[in-house]
Design a protein around this motif. Structure first.
Motif, PDB file in Angstrom:
ATOM      1  N   ARG A   1       0.700  -1.341   0.006  1.00  0.00           N
ATOM      2  CA  ARG A   1       0.178  -0.137   0.033  1.00  0.00           C
ATOM      3  C   ARG A   1       0.884   1.159  -0.013  1.00  0.00           C
ATOM      4  N   ARG A   2       1.878   1.346   0.674  1.00  0.00           N
ATOM      5  CA  ARG A   2       2.742   2.509   0.945  1.00  0.00           C
ATOM      6  C   ARG A   2       3.548   2.695  -0.508  1.00  0.00           C
ATOM      7  N   GLU A   3       3.916   1.494  -1.318  1.00  0.00           N
ATOM      8  CA  GLU A   3       4.452   1.755  -2.235  1.00  0.00           C
ATOM      9  C   GLU A   3       3.562   2.583  -3.183  1.00  0.00           C
ATOM     10  N   THR A   4       2.239   2.431  -3.075  1.00  0.00           N
ATOM     11  CA  THR A   4       1.528   2.931  -4.101  1.00  0.00           C
ATOM     12  C   THR A   4       1.213   4.506  -3.693  1.00  0.00           C
ATOM     13  N   GLY A   5       1.315   5.096  -2.495  1.00  0.00           N
ATOM     14  CA  GLY A   5       1.226   6.214  -2.017  1.00  0.00           C
ATOM     15  C   GLY A   5      -0.177   6.425  -1.267  1.00  0.00           C
ATOM     16  N   MET A   6      -0.938   5.432  -1.252  1.00  0.00           N
ATOM     17  CA  MET A   6      -2.364   5.354  -0.782  1.00  0.00           C
ATOM     18  C   MET A   6      -2.343   5.285   0.599  1.00  0.00           C
ATOM     19  N   THR A   7      -3.237   6.147   1.293  1.00  0.00           N
ATOM     20  CA  THR A   7      -3.604   6.032   2.685  1.00  0.00           C
ATOM     21  C   THR A   7      -4.562   4.968   2.815  1.00  0.00           C
TER      22      THR A   7
ATOM     23  N   HIS B   1     -11.955   3.359  -1.714  1.00  0.00           N
ATOM     24  CA  HIS B   1     -12.064   2.955  -3.087  1.00  0.00           C
ATOM     25  C   HIS B   1     -12.794   1.575  -2.923  1.00  0.00           C
ATOM     26  N   LEU B   2     -12.828   0.666  -1.796  1.00  0.00           N
ATOM     27  CA  LEU B   2     -13.404  -0.560  -2.007  1.00  0.00           C
ATOM     28  C   LEU B   2     -14.701  -0.446  -1.274  1.00  0.00           C
TER      29      LEU B   2
ATOM     30  N   HIS C   1      -8.255 -15.640   0.665  1.00  0.00           N
ATOM     31  CA  HIS C   1      -7.545 -15.375  -0.612  1.00  0.00           C
ATOM     32  C   HIS C   1      -8.245 -14.462  -1.342  1.00  0.00           C
ATOM     33  N   GLU C   2      -9.622 -14.281  -1.363  1.00  0.00           N
ATOM     34  CA  GLU C   2     -10.547 -13.344  -2.091  1.00  0.00           C
ATOM     35  C   GLU C   2     -10.313 -12.021  -1.634  1.00  0.00           C
TER      36      GLU C   2
ATOM     37  N   LEU D   1      -7.936  -6.627  -2.143  1.00  0.00           N
ATOM     38  CA  LEU D   1      -7.149  -5.435  -1.770  1.00  0.00           C
ATOM     39  C   LEU D   1      -5.848  -5.191  -2.453  1.00  0.00           C
ATOM     40  N   VAL D   2      -5.023  -6.225  -3.044  1.00  0.00           N
ATOM     41  CA  VAL D   2      -3.897  -5.944  -3.513  1.00  0.00           C
ATOM     42  C   VAL D   2      -4.271  -5.616  -5.246  1.00  0.00           C
ATOM     43  N   ALA D   3      -5.394  -5.645  -5.937  1.00  0.00           N
ATOM     44  CA  ALA D   3      -6.011  -5.231  -7.068  1.00  0.00           C
ATOM     45  C   ALA D   3      -5.864  -4.028  -7.150  1.00  0.00           C
ATOM     46  N   THR D   4      -6.297  -3.020  -6.026  1.00  0.00           N
ATOM     47  CA  THR D   4      -6.096  -1.878  -5.699  1.00  0.00           C
ATOM     48  C   THR D   4      -4.831  -1.250  -5.839  1.00  0.00           C
ATOM     49  N   TYR D   5      -3.833  -2.068  -5.657  1.00  0.00           N
ATOM     50  CA  TYR D   5      -2.475  -1.422  -5.762  1.00  0.00           C
ATOM     51  C   TYR D   5      -1.947  -2.060  -7.253  1.00  0.00           C
TER      52      TYR D   5
END
Length: 264
Positions: free
Chosen positions: A129-135, A142-143, A162-163, A168-172
Motif C-alpha cells: 500500500r505504501r508503495e502506491t502512496g495510498m492511505t 475505494h473498496l 484469498h479473495e 485488496l492488492v488489485a487496488t495496488y
C-alpha cells in the motif's frame, strides 16, 4: 488497560445493561454496601449537542439491579483506587465516553493478532500500500470498506482469505499470481487461530450472554426483561404482570454462571 475495558465489560456482563446505560452510571447510583446499582440514564450523541446524558427511553429502563459479587468487586476496586469520577466509567478527562467509540475499542481489544503468519502478511500488505502512496482511508473508500478494515488487515487482527487479499492488492495494481512469496504468506495466514474464538463478542453479545445465563438458571421472561430494562416481553405480560424494581436472585444466578476468576 488504556481503554479501561475489563471493568466495563465485567459490569455489563454482571448486569445486562446496554453500553450507553453503563457509561451513564454515576457513583451516587451505586450502593457498595447493598450491592446494587440504579440504572436511570443512558449516554447518546445528539447532532448539534454532542454527548448527552438522558433518561432511559421508558420506565422499564429505570431499574434497580443487584450485582453478583464479582461485578461488585470491580466497583469496589475502582472506588478503593480513587477512581471516583462521575460517571463511573469516564473517559480520560473524567467526562462521558462515546458509546460508539467504546464499541470500537471493544472490537479492537477482542480482535488480537491471531498468529505470526497473519501479522507477517499484514506487514507485507502495508508495504504494498505504501508503495502506491495510498492511505488506509483512500483504500477503504475505494473498496467501500469500513474505515478501519484496512488497518485491521495490516495489523493481523482479523481473519483473511484469498479473495479478500486478492481484492485488496488489485487496488495496488498487483497481480497476486506473480507474487509467490505473498501467496505462501496467505496460505499460512488463513489457518485458524485461537483468537478467532473471540470474534463473536460484541457489546450487545454481553447483554445476550447475561440473558442466556438467567434463562438457563430458570428465570422467567418477565424477570429477564426487568433485568435488561426491556419494555415488552409480550402484550399480555405488559398488561397483566407487574414489574418488579429489582430481582435479587439475578445476582446469585450470575455469580454462579461466571465464577471463574480468570474471566475478570
Amino acid at each position: 488497560m488504556e481503554a479501561d475495558l475489563p471493568h466495563l465489560v465485567a459490569f455489563m456482563l454482571g448486569t445486562g445493561v446496554r453500553i450507553g446505560e453503563a457509561l451513564a452510571v454515576h457513583w451516587h447510583e451505586v450502593d457498595l454496601e447493598a450491592g446494587t446499582v440504579e440504572i436511570t440514564h443512558t449516554i447518546a450523541r445528539v447532532r448539534g449537542e454532542g454527548l448527552i446524558r438522558k433518561v432511559t427511553k421508558s420506565r422499564a429502563g429505570e431499574r434497580l439491579l443487584h450485582l453478583p459479587n464479582w461485578a461488585l468487586a470491580v466497583l469496589r476496586a475502582r472506588h478503593a483506587a480513587g477512581i471516583l469520577n462521575d460517571p463511573v466509567f469516564a473517559d480520560t478527562r473524567g467526562g462521558y465516553r462515546d458509546p460508539s467509540n467504546t464499541r470500537r475499542a471493544l472490537r479492537t481489544a477482542l480482535s488480537p493478532v491471531g498468529n505470526t503468519a497473519r501479522r507477517d502478511l499484514g506487514l507485507s500488505l502495508r508495504t504494498l500500500r505504501r508503495e502506491t502512496g495510498m492511505t488506509r482511508k483512500q483504500v477503504a473508500n475505494h473498496l467501500n470498506w469500513p474505515q478501519n478494515r484496512v488497518e485491521l488487515v495490516e495489523t493481523g487482527r482479523i481473519k483473511v482469505d484469498h479473495e479478500l487479499v486478492r481484492t485488496l492488492v488489485a487496488t495496488y495494481n498487483v497481480d497476486l499470481e506473480q507474487f509467490h512469496g505473498l501467496l505462501a504468506q496467505i496460505h499460512d495466514a488463513v489457518q485458524p487461530a485461537e483468537s478467532d474464538k473471540l470474534a463473536w463478542i460484541r457489546s450487545h453479545a454481553l447483554r445476550k450472554t447475561t440473558a442466556t445465563a438467567l434463562d438457563q438458571a430458570g428465570h422467567t421472561a418477565r424477570q429477564i426483561a426487568d433485568q435488561l430494562g426491556q419494555a415488552k416481553v409480550s402484550i399480555t405480560q405488559d398488561i397483566y404482570m407487574g414489574r418488579q424494581s429489582a430481582n435479587p436472585a439475578a445476582a446469585q444466578a450470575l455469580e454462579h454462571a461466571f465464577d471463574d476468576p480468570d474471566l475478570l
